[in-house]
Enzyme design. Structure first.
Site, PDB file in Angstrom:
ATOM      1  N   ASP A 265       0.865  -1.174   0.000  1.00  0.00           N
ATOM      2  CA  ASP A 265       0.000   0.000   0.000  1.00  0.00           C
ATOM      3  C   ASP A 265       0.904   1.227   0.000  1.00  0.00           C
ATOM      4  O   ASP A 265       2.089   1.135   0.354  1.00  0.00           O
ATOM      5  CB  ASP A 265      -0.901  -0.025   1.238  1.00  0.00           C
ATOM      6  CG  ASP A 265      -1.823   1.181   1.304  1.00  0.00           C
ATOM      7  OD1 ASP A 265      -2.382   1.549   0.258  1.00  0.00           O
ATOM      8  OD2 ASP A 265      -1.957   1.756   2.397  1.00  0.00           O
ATOM      9  N   ASP A 267       0.034   5.160   0.955  1.00  0.00           N
ATOM     10  CA  ASP A 267      -0.098   6.094   2.080  1.00  0.00           C
ATOM     11  C   ASP A 267      -0.184   5.331   3.393  1.00  0.00           C
ATOM     12  O   ASP A 267      -1.083   4.512   3.596  1.00  0.00           O
ATOM     13  CB  ASP A 267      -1.339   6.967   1.889  1.00  0.00           C
ATOM     14  CG  ASP A 267      -1.265   7.774   0.602  1.00  0.00           C
ATOM     15  OD1 ASP A 267      -0.282   8.490   0.415  1.00  0.00           O
ATOM     16  OD2 ASP A 267      -2.191   7.645  -0.221  1.00  0.00           O
ATOM     17  N   GLY A 275      -2.841  12.806   4.174  1.00  0.00           N
ATOM     18  CA  GLY A 275      -4.136  13.059   3.542  1.00  0.00           C
ATOM     19  C   GLY A 275      -3.986  13.461   2.096  1.00  0.00           C
ATOM     20  O   GLY A 275      -3.584  14.586   1.806  1.00  0.00           O
ATOM     21  N   ALA A 310      -8.652   7.818  -4.110  1.00  0.00           N
ATOM     22  CA  ALA A 310      -9.954   8.475  -4.218  1.00  0.00           C
ATOM     23  C   ALA A 310      -9.833   9.986  -4.359  1.00  0.00           C
ATOM     24  O   ALA A 310     -10.793  10.646  -4.761  1.00  0.00           O
ATOM     25  CB  ALA A 310     -10.814   8.139  -2.994  1.00  0.00           C
ATOM     26  N   ARG A 364     -10.868  -0.974  -6.379  1.00  0.00           N
ATOM     27  CA  ARG A 364     -10.639  -0.331  -5.088  1.00  0.00           C
ATOM     28  C   ARG A 364     -10.579  -1.384  -3.974  1.00  0.00           C
ATOM     29  O   ARG A 364     -11.494  -2.191  -3.809  1.00  0.00           O
ATOM     30  CB  ARG A 364     -11.742   0.686  -4.788  1.00  0.00           C
ATOM     31  CG  ARG A 364     -11.570   1.401  -3.450  1.00  0.00           C
ATOM     32  CD  ARG A 364     -12.622   2.474  -3.240  1.00  0.00           C
ATOM     33  NE  ARG A 364     -12.529   3.017  -1.903  1.00  0.00           N
ATOM     34  CZ  ARG A 364     -11.676   3.965  -1.517  1.00  0.00           C
ATOM     35  NH1 ARG A 364     -10.829   4.473  -2.396  1.00  0.00           N
ATOM     36  NH2 ARG A 364     -11.636   4.397  -0.280  1.00  0.00           N
ATOM     37  N   LYS A 365      -9.477  -1.395  -3.236  1.00  0.00           N
ATOM     38  CA  LYS A 365      -9.375  -2.326  -2.106  1.00  0.00           C
ATOM     39  C   LYS A 365     -10.489  -2.039  -1.104  1.00  0.00           C
ATOM     40  O   LYS A 365     -10.804  -0.887  -0.871  1.00  0.00           O
ATOM     41  CB  LYS A 365      -8.002  -2.157  -1.433  1.00  0.00           C
ATOM     42  CG  LYS A 365      -6.819  -2.555  -2.320  1.00  0.00           C
ATOM     43  CD  LYS A 365      -5.484  -2.260  -1.664  1.00  0.00           C
ATOM     44  CE  LYS A 365      -5.222  -0.769  -1.585  1.00  0.00           C
ATOM     45  NZ  LYS A 365      -3.894  -0.434  -1.016  1.00  0.00           N
ATOM     46  N   LYS A 391      -4.304  -0.813   6.581  1.00  0.00           N
ATOM     47  CA  LYS A 391      -5.736  -0.928   6.865  1.00  0.00           C
ATOM     48  C   LYS A 391      -6.172  -2.379   6.655  1.00  0.00           C
ATOM     49  O   LYS A 391      -5.582  -3.120   5.854  1.00  0.00           O
ATOM     50  CB  LYS A 391      -6.554  -0.013   5.952  1.00  0.00           C
ATOM     51  CG  LYS A 391      -6.306   1.470   6.138  1.00  0.00           C
ATOM     52  CD  LYS A 391      -7.224   2.262   5.233  1.00  0.00           C
ATOM     53  CE  LYS A 391      -7.027   3.772   5.438  1.00  0.00           C
ATOM     54  NZ  LYS A 391      -5.694   4.193   4.979  1.00  0.00           N
TER      55      LYS A 391
END
Length: 418
Positions: A265, A267, A275, A310, A364-365, A391
């Protein structure tokens, strides 16, 4: 440090929308179930703005009641015109509330996707007083065209009425310290006529074209278009082509298939999650990430990034900006002897995406689409591969793709090979 304050000009009467939107000020005109200003403030907050001054006039109380004093972590202040002051007067009045020495300025009825930090950087690197974000449109007739010289500086403005493709002034600016100091002293004036045009004539305005998605909701036709742009279609999109490292063939040649991948992943694993990070200026590497990727490469894993983005779907930055940032990231890893093979990315979001981006996609995961696409492209041994995320949705994507080894990063961002 880049400027993190913005002035939004939100004081117009909305006369062109009379008969369509009559009971609210133009910035609060409903677009896909929300005030247009809400979409605009979302994008500003996500793009790194920490303070926004709303320059209001007509029905200012309604705007303040709707927005309040904070928006997604961004402080909101208000500069209320006692009477119509023109665009320049509204800016000058709002400047009195600035905490910093330079500022971004946007029209409150215009949508344009661009990274504010890139506009500031382009302005400063050119030595200009003002940076002006431009929009490429199919027909400049309604707007008038902007002419640029060979260096990208604004050389002049053509009047409305001429037709054909070209660049227009999209109503989004960056004002340097010198530009703010040079604002006219009078209370009411036109920014475009009394500041922008003279500055351009003297070579002081930089044109910036790394933009997309222009729309002016103050025009009835465009206001109707905006409803569809921000609404949700039903299509299920194709997974975006990944950014593939320029040295990918050499990496693949060093490891015959089937190959084991290290799926990362981005971020929270590669860079600290501040962000919607999409510029080098806002990048802070997670401690030890280069060492860990080097170790994984030495252990026979091909590093591949799989990232939900996103911010693209929400309109905070565009696909070209993301791909340029990915190229920069790959270069930094290569410099550290930890080359990445590819970056797979999903720009969609089922609830918050705009237009075609608002879909329930397969990439999208926690959906496994990106991992499965990588497996096909690079002949990967998925059961033998390894995924690291920050996450639970990252881990679910790995398991759905057939991986048996997945790991959450520790609080300090660390992880270890299986």
């Amino acid at each position: 440090m880049p400027a993190d304050e913005a002035i939004v000009l939100a004081g117009g009467f909305g006369t062109r929308l009379r008969g369509i939107v009559d009971d609210v000020p133009k910035p609060l005109a409903p677009v896909a179930g929300r005030p247009f200003l809400a979409w605009l403030l979302d994008r500003l907050a996500a793009s790194g703005m920490r303070r926004c001054i709303l320059a209001t006039g007509y029905m200012s109380d309604a705007i303040e009641r709707t927005v309040g004093a904070h928006w997604h972590g961004m402080e909101v202040a208000y500069s209320v015109e006692p009477e119509p002051l023109g665009t320049g007067g509204a800016i000058r009045l709002a400047v009195m509330q600035l905490l910093g020495t330079s500022v971004h300025v946007l029209n409150g009825d215009t949508w344009l996707v661009y990274p504010p930090q890139a506009l500031e950087r382009a302005t400063r690197e050119s030595g200009a007083l003002i940076g002006m974000a431009l929009a490429e449109v199919a027909d400049v007739g309604r707007y008038g065209a902007v002419e640029r010289d060979g260096r990208g500086m604004v050389a002049g403005f053509r009047e409305k009425g001429e037709h054909g493709r070209g660049a227009i002034n999209a109503g989004c600016y960056f004002l340097t310290e010198a530009a703010l100091a040079a604002l006219p002293a009078q209370a009411a004036f036109s920014f475009e006529r009394e500041v922008l045009q003279p500055a351009a004539a003297s070579g002081g305005v930089a044109g910036f074209l790394d933009t997309s998605g222009f729309i002016d909701i103050g025009v009835p036709e465009d206001y109707q278009v905006a409803q569809g742009l921000f609404a949700a279609p039903d299509a299920h999109p194709v997974i975006r082509a990944p950014y593939i490292d320029p040295d990918a063939q050499a990496l693949l040649a060093s490891m015959p298939g089937p190959r084991r991948a290290l799926f990362l992943d981005r971020d929270g694993v590669i860079n600290v999650n501040h962000g919607y990070v999409h510029t080098p200026a806002h990048t802070e590497w997670v401690a030890g990430i280069f060492d860990r990727v080097r170790e994984a490469r030495a252990a026979g894993y091909l590093p591949i990034v799989v990232t939900n983005q996103a911010g693209i779907g929400r309109g905070y930055y565009g696909e070209p900006a993301f791909l340029a940032y990915s190229a920069w990231m790959h270069e930094r890893f290569a410099e550290q002897g930890a080359p990445l093979l590819a970056t797979y990315w999903c720009p969609h979001h089922a609830e918050a995406g705009l237009g075609d981006y608002r879909v329930d996609c397969t990439c999208r995961k926690p959906a496994p689409g990106m991992l499965l696409a990588a497996a096909t492209a690079f002949d990967l041994d998925l059961p033998g591969s390894f995924l690291v995320g920050d996450k639970v949705s990252d881990l679910e994507a790995g398991r759905a793709a057939g991986l048996t080894r997945v790991q959450l990063v520790a609080d300090d961002g660390s992880w270890s090979l299986p």
